[in-house]
Enzyme design. Structure first.
Site, PDB file in Angstrom:
ATOM      1  N   TRP A 157       0.835  -1.198   0.000  1.00 24.55           N
ATOM      2  CA  TRP A 157       0.000   0.000   0.000  1.00 24.55           C
ATOM      3  C   TRP A 157       0.874   1.254   0.000  1.00 24.55           C
ATOM      4  CZ3 TRP A 157      -0.842  -4.105   3.480  1.00 24.55           C
ATOM      5  CH2 TRP A 157      -1.983  -4.874   3.219  1.00 24.55           C
ATOM      6  N   HIS A 176      -6.820   1.599   2.630  1.00 27.79           N
ATOM      7  CA  HIS A 176      -7.870   0.585   2.522  1.00 27.79           C
ATOM      8  C   HIS A 176      -8.913   0.847   3.611  1.00 27.79           C
ATOM      9  CE1 HIS A 176      -5.064  -2.261   5.107  1.00 27.79           C
ATOM     10  NE2 HIS A 176      -5.155  -1.049   5.593  1.00 27.79           N
ATOM     11  N   ARG A 203      -4.137   5.730  -2.852  1.00 31.82           N
ATOM     12  CA  ARG A 203      -2.831   5.073  -2.973  1.00 31.82           C
ATOM     13  C   ARG A 203      -1.893   5.899  -3.827  1.00 31.82           C
ATOM     14  NH1 ARG A 203      -4.666  -1.272  -3.168  1.00 31.82           N
ATOM     15  NH2 ARG A 203      -5.825  -1.120  -1.207  1.00 31.82           N
ATOM     16  N   GLN A 217     -13.633   1.144  -1.693  1.00 31.96           N
ATOM     17  CA  GLN A 217     -13.687  -0.249  -1.264  1.00 31.96           C
ATOM     18  C   GLN A 217     -14.954  -0.487  -0.469  1.00 31.96           C
ATOM     19  OE1 GLN A 217     -10.097  -1.241   0.972  1.00 31.96           O
ATOM     20  NE2 GLN A 217      -9.057  -1.825  -0.929  1.00 31.96           N
ATOM     21  N   VAL A 260      -5.081 -11.254   8.392  1.00 32.21           N
ATOM     22  CA  VAL A 260      -5.934 -12.453   8.322  1.00 32.21           C
ATOM     23  C   VAL A 260      -5.070 -13.705   8.306  1.00 32.21           C
ATOM     24  CG1 VAL A 260      -7.970 -11.426   7.230  1.00 32.21           C
ATOM     25  CG2 VAL A 260      -6.059 -12.198   5.805  1.00 32.21           C
ATOM     26  N   ALA A 316     -13.004 -11.441   7.434  1.00 30.94           N
ATOM     27  CA  ALA A 316     -12.983 -10.090   6.879  1.00 30.94           C
ATOM     28  C   ALA A 316     -12.776 -10.227   5.383  1.00 30.94           C
ATOM     29  CB  ALA A 316     -11.870  -9.260   7.494  1.00 30.94           C
TER      30      ALA A 316
HETATM   31  N1  PHE Z   1      -7.530  -4.396   2.825  1.00 30.82           N
HETATM   32  C1  PHE Z   1      -7.058  -5.301   1.816  1.00 30.82           C
HETATM   33  C2  PHE Z   1      -6.599  -4.484   0.597  1.00 30.82           C
HETATM   34  O1  PHE Z   1      -6.888  -3.343   0.486  1.00 30.82           O
HETATM   35  C3  PHE Z   1      -8.133  -6.284   1.382  1.00 30.82           C
HETATM   36  C4  PHE Z   1      -8.543  -7.229   2.462  1.00 30.82           C
HETATM   37  C5  PHE Z   1      -9.544  -6.894   3.361  1.00 30.82           C
HETATM   38  C6  PHE Z   1      -7.925  -8.451   2.583  1.00 30.82           C
HETATM   39  C7  PHE Z   1      -9.927  -7.781   4.363  1.00 30.82           C
HETATM   40  C8  PHE Z   1      -8.298  -9.342   3.560  1.00 30.82           C
HETATM   41  C9  PHE Z   1      -9.302  -9.002   4.426  1.00 30.82           C
HETATM   42  O2  PHE Z   1      -5.905  -4.950  -0.258  1.00 30.82           O
END
Ligand code: PHE
Length: 348
Positions: A157, A176, A203, A217, A260, A316
Site C-alpha cells: 500500500w 484501505h 494510494r 472499497q 488475516v 474479513a
Molecule cells: N484491505 C485489503 C486491501 O486493500 C483487502 C482485504 C480486506 C484483505 C480484508 C483481507 C481481508 O488490499
C-alpha cells in the site's frame, strides 16, 4: 393640482379600454368590447361627438389624439382577435400544448450505482453499513492490522502521508477500509459483529488502466462464536450470485494479508464466456475474475480488540468497487470513472 384636461381624458380612456381588452376570453367578449369602444354608440365615437363642446383652441389637437387612440385600439382589437382564434388569450399566456423546455436531469454516478448494489446484497445478508474516516492514523491503517513499520507488507500500500513521518501520530489518507475493522471492534465490547464499510481509499501510485490513486472499497467484518472459513465462502458465494447471476461459482486461493490467517484471494467464474473464449474481454481466457481479498481475522487482532480468541472467530473481506464496476459495466479503463467527463458518465 390642476384638473384633468380633455387630452388627459383620452389617455385615460385609451388605457382603460386596452386593459378591458386583455380580459376578453372569447369572441363574444371581443364583440362586446368592440361595440362598447369602437361601435357607433361606443366611447371613441362619443368623444368625437363631444368635440364641439370643447374650447376652439384645443379642438384640432383633441381630434388628432382621438384618431390616434382609435387606430391603436383597432390594431389591439385585431391582435386580440388573432390570438383568440389561435387559442392564445394574450401573447405571453401559457400554451400548454407546446413542448416544454427540457431540464437536465442528474443521475447516479456509475460507482455509486455499483456500491449500492454491493451494499444491498450485504444488507440482505444481515450486515449493517458503517463508515470510517478517510484521514487515518498510521496505527489504524497499519500497526493495529499487524503491518509494523518497515514490514515488507507495507509495500502493498503506497501511502499519501499527511504530516511529518517522525511526528507523534502520523496521519495518512487511508489506503484501505480495513482500519474500520479495528475502530469498530474497539467501540463494540462484545460480538456479534456484522458490518459492511464502504469508503474511499487513496494510494500513492502511478495510474494506468487498472490502477487509480483514489478508489472505493467495501470492507466486510463478521465476528461471532464459531465463525469459520465456510461462513466466509458461503457469504461471498451468495453475494456473487446476487451480483453476477445465479450460476456463478467462486474460487478461493491462498493469499497473504497480515491481518488475516489464512488469507485468500477470491475469484468468480467468468459470467461472460464461462471460460470458453480465449480472447474474452472480461477474463482474458482464464475463465476467472479476481475480485477481492479476504480471510479469517487474525487471532491476535481478536485478542487486541478485547475478545477471547478461543471463543470468538471472524472473517474479513475487502473489495474494490471500481474493479467490480468495470466488470459489470464493461469499462476497460478505471481512469474514466473519476475523470468527470460528461460523455462517459451520461452513458449510465
Ligand atoms: N484491505 C485489503 C486491501 O486493500 C483487502 C482485504 C480486506 C484483505 C480484508 C483481507 C481481508 O488490499
Amino acid at each position: 393640482m390642476s384638473e384633468a384636461t380633455p387630452l388627459d381624458m383620452i389617455k385615460t380612456s385609451l388605457d382603460q379600454a386596452k386593459q378591458r381588452l386583455e380580459l376578453a376570453q372569447d369572441s363574444d367578449d371581443l364583440e362586446a368590447w368592440r361595440l362598447e369602444v369602437l361601435g357607433r354608440q361606443g366611447s371613441v365615437t362619443a368623444m368625437m361627438r363631444g368635440i364641439g363642446e370643447l374650447p376652439p383652441e384645443i379642438r384640432k389637437e383633441f381630434g388628432k389624439q382621438v384618431n390616434l387612440a382609435r387606430k391603436q385600439l383597432e390594431s389591439a382589437y385585431e391582435d386580440a382577435t388573432a390570438n383568440i382564434n389561435t387559442g392564445n388569450h394574450s401573447s405571453d399566456a401559457l400554451d400548454a400544448t407546446l413542448p416544454g423546455t427540457p431540464t437536465l436531469r442528474g443521475g447516479l454516478h456509475p460507482i455509486t450505482v455499483v456500491r449500492r448494489q454491493i451494499l444491498d446484497v450485504f444488507t440482505r445478508l444481515g450486515f449493517t453499513t458503517v463508515e470510517g474516516p478517510e484521514v487515518e492514523q498510521d496505527s489504524y491503517n497499519f500497526g493495529k492490522l499487524r503491518i509494523p513499520a518497515d514490514h515488507p507488507a507495507r509495500d502493498m500500500w503506497d501511502t499519501f502521508w499527511l504530516n511529518e513521518q517522525n511526528s507523534d501520530e502520523k496521519l495518512l489518507l487511508r489506503t484501505h477500509t480495513s482500519p474500520m475493522q479495528i475502530r469498530y471492534m474497539e467501540d463494540h465490547p462484545t460480538p456479534p459483529i456484522r458490518i459492511a464499510v464502504p469508503g474511499r481509499c487513496y494510494r500513492y501510485e502511478a495510474t494506468d488502466a487498472t490502477h487509480e490513486w483514489m478508489l472505493e472499497q467495501v470492507e466486510l467484518l463478521a465476528i461471532d462464536k464459531g465463525i469459520t472459513l465456510a461462513n466466509l465462502k458461503g457469504t461471498l458465494q451468495e453475494w456473487a450470485r446476487q451480483m453476477f447471476g445465479a450460476k456463478r461459482k467462486i474460487m478461493m486461493r491462498h493469499s497473504y494479508f497480515p491481518f488475516v490467517e489464512p488469507g485468500v484471494e477470491v475469484a468468480i467464474d467468468c459470467f461472460k464466456c464461462d471460460g470458453s473464449e480465449r480472447d474474452c474481454g472480461i477474463c482474458r481466457g482464464s475463465g476467472w475474475l479476481e475480485l477481492l481479498g479476504a480471510g479469517m481475522v487474525h487471532p491476535d487482532i481478536i485478542r487486541d480488540a478485547g475478545y477471547d480468541p478461543t471463543i470468538y472467530t471472524g472473517f474479513a473481506a475487502g473489495m474494490g468497487v471500481e474493479r467490480i464496476a468495470m466488470v459489470l459495466q464493461g469499462v476497460t479503463d478505471i481512469r474514466h470513472y473519476h475523470s468527470n467527463r460528461f460523455s462517459f458518465l451520461s452513458q449510465f
